[in-house]
Design a protein around this motif. Structure first.
Motif, mmCIF file in Angstrom:
data_model
loop_
_atom_site.group_PDB
_atom_site.id
_atom_site.type_symbol
_atom_site.label_atom_id
_atom_site.label_comp_id
_atom_site.label_asym_id
_atom_site.label_seq_id
_atom_site.Cartn_x
_atom_site.Cartn_y
_atom_site.Cartn_z
ATOM 1 N N ASN A 168 0.820 -1.205 0.000
ATOM 2 C CA ASN A 168 0.000 0.000 0.000
ATOM 3 C C ASN A 168 0.860 1.264 0.000
ATOM 4 O O ASN A 168 0.483 2.282 -0.585
ATOM 5 C CB ASN A 168 -0.940 -0.012 1.203
ATOM 6 N N GLU A 169 2.008 1.201 0.659
ATOM 7 C CA GLU A 169 2.916 2.348 0.605
ATOM 8 C C GLU A 169 3.479 2.520 -0.799
ATOM 9 O O GLU A 169 3.695 3.656 -1.258
ATOM 10 C CB GLU A 169 4.045 2.201 1.623
ATOM 11 N N TYR A 170 3.715 1.421 -1.497
ATOM 12 C CA TYR A 170 4.138 1.513 -2.908
ATOM 13 C C TYR A 170 3.086 2.261 -3.724
ATOM 14 O O TYR A 170 3.412 3.163 -4.510
ATOM 15 C CB TYR A 170 4.383 0.113 -3.459
ATOM 16 N N LEU A 171 1.802 1.916 -3.544
ATOM 17 C CA LEU A 171 0.739 2.637 -4.254
ATOM 18 C C LEU A 171 0.789 4.123 -3.915
ATOM 19 O O LEU A 171 0.686 4.983 -4.801
ATOM 20 C CB LEU A 171 -0.634 2.075 -3.881
ATOM 21 N N LEU A 172 0.924 4.428 -2.627
ATOM 22 C CA LEU A 172 0.973 5.818 -2.186
ATOM 23 C C LEU A 172 2.153 6.550 -2.823
ATOM 24 O O LEU A 172 2.015 7.692 -3.294
ATOM 25 C CB LEU A 172 1.085 5.874 -0.661
ATOM 26 N N ASP A 173 3.330 5.916 -2.838
ATOM 27 C CA ASP A 173 4.509 6.568 -3.395
ATOM 28 C C ASP A 173 4.336 6.848 -4.887
ATOM 29 O O ASP A 173 4.770 7.888 -5.396
ATOM 30 C CB ASP A 173 5.749 5.710 -3.163
ATOM 31 N N VAL A 174 3.701 5.924 -5.609
ATOM 32 C CA VAL A 174 3.463 6.143 -7.039
ATOM 33 C C VAL A 174 2.448 7.266 -7.241
ATOM 34 O O VAL A 174 2.612 8.120 -8.124
ATOM 35 C CB VAL A 174 3.007 4.846 -7.730
#
Length: 282
Positions: free
Chosen positions: A178-184
């Motif tokens: 979910n942090e990957y989604l946020l970072d993108v």
């Protein structure tokens, strides 16, 4: 770390405290689902049809590999991924269009390291145990930016392979799905792939979700599950969830809608009220 393709994916083993949003294990392990594969396939097609009906080129979709009562308060889903409208080459060489799913998974054996993988809607729904997904539909401009990033693999620059089950989105040391989604999303918003700059911006503009944990879990959680890493947390445990991401995107006009999709097969007369809890994994 190079992007990898996964054909069959396992749902993540979570125990006790380790029921926060997570990247799920990959590396070709078989998924565990309480639903018949035909039902999972129907659900994946249902999600695709509903996204296509809304003209979605890119959507954020979230599933749960755990039953709701096994999740922390305020957490509804354990895994999120980008669903991207794509041209797909079939085995016979012909081409069609459909959704490709872009994920972050941790390795099945090296669970403190993650990789990016592109797979398909059925892989995604085979990891679901409740027959419901959450959807964040980005605004048209955000969809355009995200589509360009994912089509050119620009999101690779945002991948932090050091994985933590409960990574703090204000700290660059670890990352989960979910942090990957946020970072993108942040990279597309501020038009930069500089992670230090992204984290500085998120410190100001993004409010993570608190994960309540007692003293025992704070002290002994890492010894129970090696994916729990606490170094990036200070006074409280806070991480990225479906709801915190939805709140951020709504507040800053980055999304067009947030909603949930319930599997149609759950409404059949022959469907049990709830699947058998035949496995502790999910």
């Amino acid at each position: 770390m190079p992007r990898q393709s996964a054909i069959a994916l396992t749902a993540l083993v979570l125990t006790g405290f380790a029921t926060a949003p997570v990247a799920e294990a990959g590396s070709g392990a078989l998924p565990i689902s309480p639903f018949a594969i035909e039902d999972s396939a129907d659900f994946s097609k249902q999600i695709e049809r509903e996204l296509a009906a809304r003209g979605a080129r890119v959507a954020l979709v979230f599933r749960s590999g755990r039953y709701r009562e096994d999740l922390p308060e305020g957490v509804r889903y354990t895994h999120g991924a980008f669903w991207v409208w794509s041209e797909i080459e079939l085995e016979d060489g012909s081409r069609t269009h459909g959704y490709a799913v872009h994920n972050l998974y941790h390795y099945a054996e090296d669970t403190r390291t993650s990789y990016l993988a592109q797979d398909w809607p059925l892989n995604f729904t085979r990891g679901d145990v409740i027959g419901e997904v959450g959807v964040i539909l980005p605004s048209p401009e955000m969809q355009r930016r995200l589509w360009m990033m994912l089509a050119t693999d620009a999101d690779d620059a945002l991948h932090q392979p050091d994985y933590s089950l409960i990574s703090n989105p204000h700290d660059a040391r670890y990352q989960n799905c979910n942090e990957y989604l946020l970072d993108v999303i942040a990279a597309a918003t501020w038009e930069t792939t500089d992670r230090d700059q992204i984290k500085a911006n998120l410190e100001t503009w993004f409010e993570p979700a608190p994960i309540r944990a007692g003293l025992f879990e704070r002290l002994f959680g890492p010894s129970v599950d090696e994916r729990i890493r606490m170094e990036d947390h200070r006074d409280a445990i806070r991480t990225t969830t479906f709801q915190s991401l939805a709140n951020f995107m709504t507040q800053h006009h980055l999304s067009a809608d947030t909603y949930e999709i319930r599997a149609a097969f759950l409404d059949r007369p022959d469907t049990p009220d709830r699947p058998d809890r035949h496995s502790p994994t999910g």
